[in-house]
Design a protein around this motif. Structure first.
Motif, PDB file in Angstrom:
ATOM      1  N   MET A 144      -3.053   4.323   1.863  1.00 61.68           N
ATOM      2  CA  MET A 144      -2.366   3.487   2.547  1.00 61.68           C
ATOM      3  C   MET A 144      -3.231   3.115   3.814  1.00 61.68           C
ATOM      4  O   MET A 144      -3.272   2.016   4.168  1.00 61.68           O
ATOM      5  CB  MET A 144      -0.906   4.282   2.831  1.00 61.68           C
ATOM      6  N   ILE A 145      -3.808   4.152   4.600  1.00 60.88           N
ATOM      7  CA  ILE A 145      -4.403   3.951   5.811  1.00 60.88           C
ATOM      8  C   ILE A 145      -5.593   3.220   5.495  1.00 60.88           C
ATOM      9  O   ILE A 145      -5.960   2.455   6.048  1.00 60.88           O
ATOM     10  CB  ILE A 145      -4.529   5.235   6.453  1.00 60.88           C
ATOM     11  N   GLY A 146      -6.388   3.679   4.525  1.00 60.92           N
ATOM     12  CA  GLY A 146      -7.741   2.901   4.175  1.00 60.92           C
ATOM     13  C   GLY A 146      -7.350   1.599   3.864  1.00 60.92           C
ATOM     14  O   GLY A 146      -8.164   0.652   4.607  1.00 60.92           O
ATOM     15  N   LEU A 147      -6.600   1.228   2.803  1.00 55.31           N
ATOM     16  CA  LEU A 147      -6.474  -0.184   2.457  1.00 55.31           C
ATOM     17  C   LEU A 147      -5.761  -1.144   3.538  1.00 55.31           C
ATOM     18  O   LEU A 147      -6.054  -2.265   3.561  1.00 55.31           O
ATOM     19  CB  LEU A 147      -5.737   0.047   1.061  1.00 55.31           C
ATOM     20  N   GLY A 148      -4.622  -0.185   4.169  1.00 56.33           N
ATOM     21  CA  GLY A 148      -4.078  -1.036   5.179  1.00 56.33           C
ATOM     22  C   GLY A 148      -4.853  -1.459   6.474  1.00 56.33           C
ATOM     23  O   GLY A 148      -4.852  -2.737   6.858  1.00 56.33           O
ATOM     24  N   VAL A 149      -5.900  -0.778   6.727  1.00 54.33           N
ATOM     25  CA  VAL A 149      -7.010  -0.978   7.914  1.00 54.33           C
ATOM     26  C   VAL A 149      -7.627  -2.302   7.373  1.00 54.33           C
ATOM     27  O   VAL A 149      -8.055  -3.108   8.137  1.00 54.33           O
ATOM     28  CB  VAL A 149      -7.830   0.094   8.091  1.00 54.33           C
ATOM     29  N   GLY A 150      -8.127  -2.187   6.200  1.00 50.40           N
ATOM     30  CA  GLY A 150      -8.735  -3.218   5.530  1.00 50.40           C
ATOM     31  C   GLY A 150      -8.119  -4.339   5.391  1.00 50.40           C
ATOM     32  O   GLY A 150      -8.663  -5.494   5.492  1.00 50.40           O
ATOM     33  N   ARG A 200       0.658  -1.239  -0.102  1.00 50.53           N
ATOM     34  CA  ARG A 200      -0.131   0.152  -0.131  1.00 50.53           C
ATOM     35  C   ARG A 200       0.781   1.247   0.176  1.00 50.53           C
ATOM     36  O   ARG A 200       0.173   2.208  -0.432  1.00 50.53           O
ATOM     37  CB  ARG A 200      -0.917   0.110   1.207  1.00 50.53           C
ATOM     38  N   LEU A 201       2.236   1.296   0.294  1.00 50.86           N
ATOM     39  CA  LEU A 201       3.013   2.489   0.303  1.00 50.86           C
ATOM     40  C   LEU A 201       4.094   2.135  -0.608  1.00 50.86           C
ATOM     41  O   LEU A 201       4.427   2.955  -1.527  1.00 50.86           O
ATOM     42  CB  LEU A 201       3.289   2.767   1.746  1.00 50.86           C
ATOM     43  N   VAL A 202       5.029   0.992  -0.368  1.00 52.84           N
ATOM     44  CA  VAL A 202       6.225   1.126  -1.310  1.00 52.84           C
ATOM     45  C   VAL A 202       6.032   0.505  -2.629  1.00 52.84           C
ATOM     46  O   VAL A 202       6.759   0.894  -3.713  1.00 52.84           O
ATOM     47  CB  VAL A 202       6.996  -0.239  -0.390  1.00 52.84           C
TER      48      VAL A 202
END
Length: 347
Positions: free
Chosen positions: A265-271, A89-91
């Motif tokens: 990144m935050i939204g997809l990471g939490v999901g 989601r970030l790198v």
């Protein structure tokens, strides 16, 4: 309630921390509280979307995870989360933009922070290659399941029984995926045709490589017993590539909702964290053995997702449709399983 909380405690904590971060990021970029609340809302939407799109991923994860040793199960939930949340989601978006725009990752990060519109444009320009690669890998995953020779439990027998017989043909899933790629390449604009084909072929090659490594690690020689730790390494690798393939389309599709990489990144990471929690719950509660057709529904959903990823390179398909189709197959397979359980309750 307490039993359920043990599975979701970490996910809920991450969602709270993520929500706070999303609010302050939105407030920083907009300079207003309303901007912070808007960012929090977008992160929540992305989380829900990720969960709805990835429930079939959770089912397949659970199928593989229950075969792994406890050590590698824990590593999947720790290392795997780091790879899923920060890696994919970030790198991954930073590396992708860096390759396309010939930037190093730091410059790509600066662009994401200071020129989000330009960053999103570059990211979206790579959609064809990402969709072809991820779609080909996921199609191989789905077809491998349905073409399995000797498979005797069928949900939709009129479709699955003949397909299982075709599994006697060597590498039939590769042939079907290549034909599908060729058909969809014909609908691409001229300068994208070769990109689509090459990326799709690399998706197939990746699946063969990961599957081959897993088979090698799970096949002891004549003088050895099966080393479950070695086998678990192959399964771990398979799950990480599978997760990556699921996330490709979600990461690109998220830019239709917001062009802020950090909110994405935050939204997809939490999901992704909630998907991990669902996976563990499915393994611990033995849900897959209790509902005999749930696996089938998940692999149908993966096959549909693969086709949608291919079709999305020709015509934009809203993520809501993708999520609803996947959820429909999961729900129908669950209902069929419940009906079968009631019918065979006495036996």
């Amino acid at each position: 309630m307490q039993t359920m909380m043990k599975y979701y405690k970490g996910s809920i904590l991450l969602s709270v921390l993520g929500g706070v971060c999303a609010f302050f990021i939105g407030q920083y970029y907009s300079g207003t509280v309303a901007g912070g609340l808007s960012a929090l809302f977008l992160a929540t939407v992305l989380s829900v979307l990720e969960i709805s799109l990835s429930f079939d991923n959770a089912v397949v994860n659970a199928i593989v995870l229950k075969k792994m040793t406890p050590l590698w199960q824990r590593r999947f939930l720790t290392w795997g989360v780091l790879i899923a949340v920060f890696g994919m989601r970030l790198v991954f978006p930073l590396l992708l933009v860096g390759v396309v725009a010939h930037l190093n990752p730091i410059d790509a990060l600066v662009m994401a922070a200071t020129k989000p519109d330009e960053y999103a444009q570059i990211m979206l320009s790579a959609h064809v290659s990402i969709a072809a690669y991820g779609g080909a890998f996921l199609m191989m995953v789905a077809l491998k399941y349905f073409f399995e020779e000797g498979k005797d439990v069928h949900w939709i027998s009129i479709i699955e029984a003949p397909i299982a017989k075709l599994g006697r043909m060597e590498a039939v899933e590769i042939g079907v995926t290549l034909i599908t790629l060729y058909v969809f390449s014909g609908f691409q604009v001229e300068h994208d045709k070769m990109t689509f084909l090459i990326s799709g072929v690399w998706g197939i090659v990746t699946y063969i490589a990961v599957d081959g490594i897993g088979a090698f690690l799970q096949s002891p020689d004549e003088t050895e017993q099966l080393d479950l730790n070695k086998a678990s390494i192959g399964m771990f690798l398979y799950l990480e590539v599978l997760d990556a393939s699921f996330s490709f389309d979600g990461v690109v599709g998220a830019f239709a909702i917001t062009n802020n990489l950090f909110i994405i990144m935050i939204g997809l990471g939490v999901g992704a964290m909630f998907v991990r929690s669902i996976t563990i719950m499915l393994v611990d509660k033995g849900t897959l053995s209790e509902y005999r057709y749930l696996e089938h529904g998940a692999f149908y959903a993966i096959g549909i997702l693969a086709v949608i990823m291919f079709a999305g390179t020709i015509q934009h398909i809203p993520e809501v449709i993708t999520g609803l189709l996947g959820a429909a197959f999961i729900a129908l397979s669950l209902l069929s399983s419940i009906r079968w359980n009631k019918k065979h309750a006495h036996s």
